[in-house]
Design an enzyme around this catalytic site. Sequence first.
Site, mmCIF file in Angstrom:
data_model
loop_
_atom_site.group_PDB
_atom_site.id
_atom_site.type_symbol
_atom_site.label_atom_id
_atom_site.label_comp_id
_atom_site.label_asym_id
_atom_site.label_seq_id
_atom_site.Cartn_x
_atom_site.Cartn_y
_atom_site.Cartn_z
ATOM 1 N N GLY A 280 0.817 -1.206 0.000
ATOM 2 C CA GLY A 280 0.000 0.000 0.000
ATOM 3 C C GLY A 280 0.844 1.246 0.000
ATOM 4 O O GLY A 280 0.575 2.198 -0.724
ATOM 5 N N MET B 204 4.984 2.876 1.798
ATOM 6 C CA MET B 204 6.222 2.566 2.517
ATOM 7 C C MET B 204 6.730 3.810 3.225
ATOM 8 O O MET B 204 6.824 4.874 2.628
ATOM 9 C CB MET B 204 7.271 2.032 1.527
ATOM 10 C CG MET B 204 8.591 1.685 2.158
ATOM 11 S SD MET B 204 8.417 0.440 3.458
ATOM 12 C CE MET B 204 9.769 0.908 4.527
ATOM 13 N N GLU B 205 7.086 3.637 4.496
ATOM 14 C CA GLU B 205 7.396 4.749 5.385
ATOM 15 C C GLU B 205 8.838 5.216 5.335
ATOM 16 O O GLU B 205 9.336 5.789 6.308
ATOM 17 C CB GLU B 205 7.045 4.364 6.830
ATOM 18 C CG GLU B 205 7.956 3.306 7.463
ATOM 19 C CD GLU B 205 7.489 1.878 7.295
ATOM 20 O OE1 GLU B 205 7.958 1.010 8.041
ATOM 21 O OE2 GLU B 205 6.647 1.633 6.408
ATOM 22 N N ASN B 206 9.554 5.009 4.236
ATOM 23 C CA ASN B 206 10.950 5.432 4.159
ATOM 24 C C ASN B 206 11.143 6.807 4.799
ATOM 25 O O ASN B 206 10.367 7.726 4.547
ATOM 26 C CB ASN B 206 11.390 5.517 2.699
ATOM 27 C CG ASN B 206 10.891 4.372 1.870
ATOM 28 O OD1 ASN B 206 11.260 3.242 2.074
ATOM 29 N ND2 ASN B 206 10.009 4.675 0.923
ATOM 30 N N GLU C 220 1.520 5.796 7.519
ATOM 31 C CA GLU C 220 2.924 5.956 7.148
ATOM 32 C C GLU C 220 3.566 7.118 7.892
ATOM 33 O O GLU C 220 4.744 7.048 8.248
ATOM 34 C CB GLU C 220 3.058 6.145 5.636
ATOM 35 C CG GLU C 220 2.428 5.036 4.799
ATOM 36 C CD GLU C 220 2.864 3.636 5.198
ATOM 37 O OE1 GLU C 220 4.001 3.451 5.654
ATOM 38 O OE2 GLU C 220 2.047 2.707 5.056
ATOM 39 N N GLU D 10 4.338 -2.542 13.043
ATOM 40 C CA GLU D 10 3.114 -2.550 12.247
ATOM 41 C C GLU D 10 1.855 -2.653 13.100
ATOM 42 O O GLU D 10 0.879 -1.945 12.879
ATOM 43 C CB GLU D 10 3.162 -3.671 11.209
ATOM 44 C CG GLU D 10 4.246 -3.498 10.159
ATOM 45 C CD GLU D 10 4.128 -2.226 9.348
ATOM 46 O OE1 GLU D 10 3.076 -1.546 9.426
ATOM 47 O OE2 GLU D 10 5.087 -1.885 8.644
#
Length: 884
Positions: free
Chosen positions: A270, A272-274, A307, A329
């Site tokens: 869905g 990505m929290e980079n 995110e 998560e």
Amino acid sequence: MEGGGRVSRPREVFLRDYRPPAFLVDRVDLRFELDPDDTRVLARLAMRRNPAAAGDDVLVLDGEDLTLEGLRLDGEPLPESAWALDTEGLRIPGVPEAFELQIETRVRPRDNSELSGLYLSGDSLCTQCEAEGFRRITFYPDRPDVLARFTTTLVADRERFPVLLSNGNRIDAGTFEDGRHWVRWEDPFPKPSYLFALVAGPLAEITDHYVTASGREVTIAFYVEPHNAERCGHAIASLKRAMRWDEQVYGREYDLDRYMVVAVDDFNMGAMENKGLNIFNSKFVLASSGTATDQDYVNIESVIGHEYFHNWSGNRVTCRDWFQLSLKEGFTVFRDQCFSADMGGGSIKRIQDVDLLRTHQFREDAGPMAHPVRPERYAAIDNFYTLTVYNKGAEVVRMLHTLLGPEGFHRGTDLYFERHDGQAVTVEDFIVAMEAANGVNLALFRRWYSQAGTPRLKARWQHNPAAGTLALTLAQRTPPTPGQPDKLPLHIPVRVALLDRDGRRQPLRLYGEAEAQGSERVLNLCEAEETFVFQDVAEDSLPSLLRGFSAPVILEADYDNAALARLLAEDDDPFSRWDAGQTLARRVLLARIAGVPDADGEHLLREAFRKILDEPLLDPGLAAELLALPGENYLAEFVEPLDPGALFEAREGLARELAGTLAERWREAFALAAVSGPYHPTPEAIGRRSLRARCLDYLVRLDTPEVHALAEDLFAHADNMTESLAALRALVNSGAEARAQALADFHARWRNEPLVLDKWFAIQASSRHPDTLDRVEALAGHPDFNPRNPNRVYALLRSFAGANPRDFHHPSGRGYRLLGHWVREIDAHNPQLAARLARGFSQWASLTPERQQAAHDELKKIQSVVGLSKDTSEVVARLLEAGA
């Protein structure tokens, strides 16, 4: 089962084998010379031995699908005799205590169809490094407990890639005479490699600003394809709400100068929290009233929040190893659920979250894919991005919130963030912080992380009118799961109230207490069975149990049908009211399947629906939930052997009868719930459109010209995607002559809008119409079906396998053959996607014998593929073990 035998598993990693990394990385300097066909990566790693690890003079770096061009140790070239390379990585013996390693690699983004590492999406280059994608960019100790500070320089053709992004803050930029340009980014916070990101492409930038609670200005920048620039407003507003909410509820501010979001069409997940550069599947960013539904708006707000919240629960404090995945998560899903509820979702959000958990995660817990919230082993970590890790993990965190109270919970999270900022930690560290901040012992509670399966909570009660007491006995039992045949008692918080004959909550005084303590309480069940005695209880009192779904359990309570109808009509807890209706409807449906209809239950259910439709002050969104029958996937957990066709017919039969008996009320509610004026995704408007869709879904089962005309009129005149799709779904489920033309018109209008066309595929794949299986087989060959795009694959194939059990489990085996074919095809280029599709077979061992055999044969055919990926191989092996 024919064709059985020993099921082989791919090589596994075990939690018990965790060892600290032998070497640490203090600093990473990366230089990318970007080209879709041949990207050069130069990495300089400042490394040293880890004093906490056992001595080992061999440096091991992970690497996959890389071309190694050169190695230098402290500036000196390393000859080939000084290192060894295999399919899993690079080994260099005899390295010093501290050193700089320079690695030059080449990668081919255009050929990277796995969408892991560096790949091409449309005209843009982007990355996905969680869980183990960084090793597809350069050789590196690609594990979450190795944290380093990254500086990244991106070099590319200015005309082709005018936007160059990476983590952190932009610190320098320049141009070359040959038409290339460069940008340098610096991330001041240590991070694991899975949080690295880069994006390069011809993207439009949409900027805004946010001022933090401490007065610092943060630039918000969204990057999308130019034609989508006008569709970011809702996502930007959602982000600003999430930033403010995290400051107010958790005291967490954002910590960089810029917060960037990029929307791409090709993405396995869905979002990505980079760190500082979130990469999103475009469906969770882009929204307009013409192209996005109410649910899209809700999902965007939720995922944007999720995110962003990871900036602390996942980035600043990260996981020691991938077995701890729920540490970030599960915690962050809990945070995003609370955020969405506070933004207007309220009790409806809670009902929807529970419905998702009970429909899908409970099935996971009851099948061959069952695993604890913290798994003990895996072959491919990508297979453990599951509802158990995420959603059940969130329920475990919610139970902590329930047990400790809001203030105690936030004392615990404050201590957790303070103790572990900049560290890679474990579930135990999170629990210990909760214990230390509140002076409690949560040793028993820890079992929720290590024990798989869904507990069964049995409740029975005895009222003594003469003594004015009610004795409530609670007993727990967790069925065996793969690898865990014997279960221990868990700490289960059970929120309760006692309702008098008028539906009012009574004061609650337990035996031995001097006075009542509120009208709603949490009982702590810590043994296999315990009895709680309430005093001063009025006659005809009825327990309201597991209010708010205070624990992820299956409640088996001694309610008769009349009691369920009473709770559905009177309970002031919206979840308990909905749950009573679901339980009553489930009993009615299971009785039909068993061939012994429950006339009393059907009468009570029908009258309850009548009262809900007549209730003038009821929130329309809540009414829409209360009027929904339990889904087929949820009901399937209560039937064995499972005949999905019979289950479908029983549910459809009841729905048709409710449609006919209450036809006028459905029509009246449909008309009264209409929303006037321009489209706005407010909670009130969303609820009204949801109720209209529910009414139309019942009415279309009558299949009359009048209902067809109602759906056709809505389809022709709807000014928003929510109602346009509701009308199209109604027509697709009906025998209306306009059905084919509506599908053709919708396709013609939206064929150049990928996210909308996904909805067109999904509606047909999940249709109740008798020709659906034929249609799905044809759609798999449609020119617009792209098996390399995850969104399109999910829209058609996952919708078919997950939302259409009657046709997927067709006795002929055609559904299994269709899905099996595409699992094999897709595995060759995207193992993560193929493995997720293969989970569609998860119910096979509980089916009727002929279906079992057909599904088993297809699973064996998948398993026999030469070169099958470890992702798909692991899933198929676990599924086959269920019938071994």
